[in-house]
Design a protein around this motif. Structure first.
Motif, PDB file in Angstrom:
ATOM      1  N   LEU A 103       3.282  10.415   7.122  1.00 29.65           N
ATOM      2  CA  LEU A 103       4.688  10.378   7.535  1.00 29.65           C
ATOM      3  C   LEU A 103       4.991   9.202   8.461  1.00 29.65           C
ATOM      4  O   LEU A 103       6.094   8.650   8.431  1.00 29.65           O
ATOM      5  CB  LEU A 103       5.081  11.697   8.194  1.00 29.65           C
ATOM      6  N   VAL A 104       4.016   8.797   9.269  1.00 28.32           N
ATOM      7  CA  VAL A 104       4.230   7.632  10.131  1.00 28.32           C
ATOM      8  C   VAL A 104       4.423   6.374   9.287  1.00 28.32           C
ATOM      9  O   VAL A 104       5.370   5.597   9.484  1.00 28.32           O
ATOM     10  CB  VAL A 104       3.059   7.456  11.125  1.00 28.32           C
ATOM     11  N   TYR A 105       3.542   6.152   8.313  1.00 29.22           N
ATOM     12  CA  TYR A 105       3.673   4.964   7.471  1.00 29.22           C
ATOM     13  C   TYR A 105       4.888   5.060   6.551  1.00 29.22           C
ATOM     14  O   TYR A 105       5.505   4.038   6.219  1.00 29.22           O
ATOM     15  CB  TYR A 105       2.401   4.736   6.658  1.00 29.22           C
ATOM     16  N   ARG A 106       5.222   6.257   6.151  1.00 34.72           N
ATOM     17  CA  ARG A 106       6.447   6.414   5.355  1.00 34.72           C
ATOM     18  C   ARG A 106       7.663   6.003   6.160  1.00 34.72           C
ATOM     19  O   ARG A 106       8.562   5.316   5.664  1.00 34.72           O
ATOM     20  CB  ARG A 106       6.566   7.866   4.890  1.00 34.72           C
ATOM     21  N   LEU A 107       7.701   6.398   7.440  1.00 35.52           N
ATOM     22  CA  LEU A 107       8.809   6.026   8.315  1.00 35.52           C
ATOM     23  C   LEU A 107       8.913   4.510   8.456  1.00 35.52           C
ATOM     24  O   LEU A 107      10.003   3.938   8.384  1.00 35.52           O
ATOM     25  CB  LEU A 107       8.603   6.654   9.696  1.00 35.52           C
ATOM     26  N   VAL A 108       7.780   3.846   8.601  1.00 35.23           N
ATOM     27  CA  VAL A 108       7.780   2.401   8.834  1.00 35.23           C
ATOM     28  C   VAL A 108       8.081   1.611   7.567  1.00 35.23           C
ATOM     29  O   VAL A 108       8.923   0.713   7.562  1.00 35.23           O
ATOM     30  CB  VAL A 108       6.431   1.954   9.420  1.00 35.23           C
ATOM     31  N   TYR A 109       7.382   1.942   6.467  1.00 38.06           N
ATOM     32  CA  TYR A 109       7.427   1.074   5.299  1.00 38.06           C
ATOM     33  C   TYR A 109       8.304   1.568   4.155  1.00 38.06           C
ATOM     34  O   TYR A 109       8.615   0.793   3.251  1.00 38.06           O
ATOM     35  CB  TYR A 109       6.012   0.841   4.766  1.00 38.06           C
ATOM     36  N   ARG A 110       8.712   2.829   4.152  1.00 40.56           N
ATOM     37  CA  ARG A 110       9.566   3.321   3.071  1.00 40.56           C
ATOM     38  C   ARG A 110      10.984   3.588   3.556  1.00 40.56           C
ATOM     39  O   ARG A 110      11.956   3.269   2.886  1.00 40.56           O
ATOM     40  CB  ARG A 110       8.965   4.594   2.462  1.00 40.56           C
ATOM     41  N   ARG A 111      11.124   4.186   4.733  1.00 41.12           N
ATOM     42  CA  ARG A 111      12.465   4.396   5.249  1.00 41.12           C
ATOM     43  C   ARG A 111      13.101   3.076   5.667  1.00 41.12           C
ATOM     44  O   ARG A 111      14.299   2.875   5.532  1.00 41.12           O
ATOM     45  CB  ARG A 111      12.419   5.351   6.456  1.00 41.12           C
ATOM     46  N   PHE A 112      12.273   2.177   6.213  1.00 42.25           N
ATOM     47  CA  PHE A 112      12.749   0.850   6.598  1.00 42.25           C
ATOM     48  C   PHE A 112      11.950  -0.183   5.798  1.00 42.25           C
ATOM     49  O   PHE A 112      11.068  -0.854   6.350  1.00 42.25           O
ATOM     50  CB  PHE A 112      12.567   0.621   8.089  1.00 42.25           C
ATOM     51  N   ILE A 140       0.844  -1.198   0.000  1.00 44.41           N
ATOM     52  CA  ILE A 140       0.000   0.000   0.000  1.00 44.41           C
ATOM     53  C   ILE A 140       0.880   1.249   0.000  1.00 44.41           C
ATOM     54  O   ILE A 140       0.609   2.212  -0.724  1.00 44.41           O
ATOM     55  CB  ILE A 140      -0.927   0.023   1.226  1.00 44.41           C
ATOM     56  N   ALA A 141       1.930   1.249   0.811  1.00 43.31           N
ATOM     57  CA  ALA A 141       2.834   2.406   0.873  1.00 43.31           C
ATOM     58  C   ALA A 141       3.435   2.696  -0.492  1.00 43.31           C
ATOM     59  O   ALA A 141       3.530   3.859  -0.916  1.00 43.31           O
ATOM     60  CB  ALA A 141       3.933   2.144   1.901  1.00 43.31           C
ATOM     61  N   GLU A 142       3.816   1.647  -1.215  1.00 42.65           N
ATOM     62  CA  GLU A 142       4.359   1.825  -2.563  1.00 42.65           C
ATOM     63  C   GLU A 142       3.307   2.408  -3.498  1.00 42.65           C
ATOM     64  O   GLU A 142       3.586   3.306  -4.309  1.00 42.65           O
ATOM     65  CB  GLU A 142       4.863   0.491  -3.101  1.00 42.65           C
TER      66      GLU A 142
END
Length: 271
Positions: free
Chosen positions: A259-268, A15-17
């Protein structure tokens, strides 16, 4: 042969992608397309708000029943946005994911938010005018019109910080609804994903900026022909309470979800 109860949905990482990919496409829509889709979204959310007011105007329902059933009715607005296709300012707060990964520029992000928000305003106010001219508010012996006036008066009287934090909580739920809708592969999946969080924010009395763009102007129009006897509902009052709700919606959708989901699934990404 697929399993009978196979979990056929995109994973949170997928989903993040998808949110980032869709965000890039949304931010780079041509100006006219972006504006027209914004107008449609404003009208769609207004239709959801109209449906909500019809339920709220029934005096035979208890408080919880009115709020929950009204919230389910209001979900029509986001269902139309997601399934029929439109650009909604509150949902587009998720564009921050693409911005944080430098796939769109700050200028592209702000351009999208401004144009879509302007389109939402045009669509919501335009629908309010059409509904007013249809004399819809006279139904149920005028109870619908009185409900519009009551809702708008309460919104105008709300303290700044109350409106802000209700806006934060509202758009956290709206963006979670959009996020979960992107997990679905069918229209039924998307509808089911949308209804519960949207009905929850409405039932809780949280504040949605685009819904207010319909509800308050509609009350202003009704006030011109009704001897309401209550506080004046004006454009000054409308904009003074639209600002904190807009800011709260941005924080709730962009920070608490995007930004929370970006931190979880895109940064890591291996999480």
């Amino acid at each position: 042969m697929p399993a009978l109860f196979e979990f056929d949905a995109y994973s949170p990482r997928e989903i993040a992608e998808r949110v980032e990919t869709v965000g890039v496409a949304k931010a780079r829509l041509p100006l006219l397309s972006m504006l027209v889709l914004g107008v449609l979204a404003g009208a769609f959310i207004g239709l959801g708000a109209l449906y909500f007011v019809v339920v709220r105007s029934d005096p035979t329902l208890g408080f919880a029943s009115r709020q929950v059933l009204g919230g389910i009715a209001f979900a029509l607005g986001l269902i139309l946005v997601v399934v029929a296709g439109a650009e909604l300012f509150t949902g587009n707060n998720l564009l921050v994911m693409a911005w944080a990964d430098r796939k769109i520029s700050t200028a592209e992000l702000l351009r999208s938010w401004f144009i879509v928000c302007a389109g939402n305003f045009i669509g919501a106010v335009g629908l309010a005018l059409l509904v007013f001219l249809s004399r819809h508010a006279e139904l149920n012996n005028g109870a619908i019109g009185q409900e519009y006036l009551k809702i708008a008066a309460a919104k105008i009287a709300m303290p700044f910080w109350t409106a802000f934090f209700r806006g934060v909580l509202c758009n956290a739920l709206v963006c979670l609804a959009v996020w979960m809708a992107l997990a679905g592969r069918s229209v039924v999946d998307k509808v089911v994903a949308i209804v519960v969080p949207i009905s929850a924010f409405v039932a809780a009395g949280f504040e949605h900026s685009v819904a207010n763009m319909y509800l308050i102007p509609m009350a202003m129009l009704l006030q011109q022909v009704a001897d309401a006897g209550g506080p004046a509902i004006t454009w000054t009052g409308f904009f003074s309470r639209l600002l904190p709700v807009l800011l709260g919606n941005i924080v709730g959708g962009s920070v608490l979800v995007g930004l929370v989901y970006r931190l979880v699934y895109r940064r890591f990404p291996d999480h």
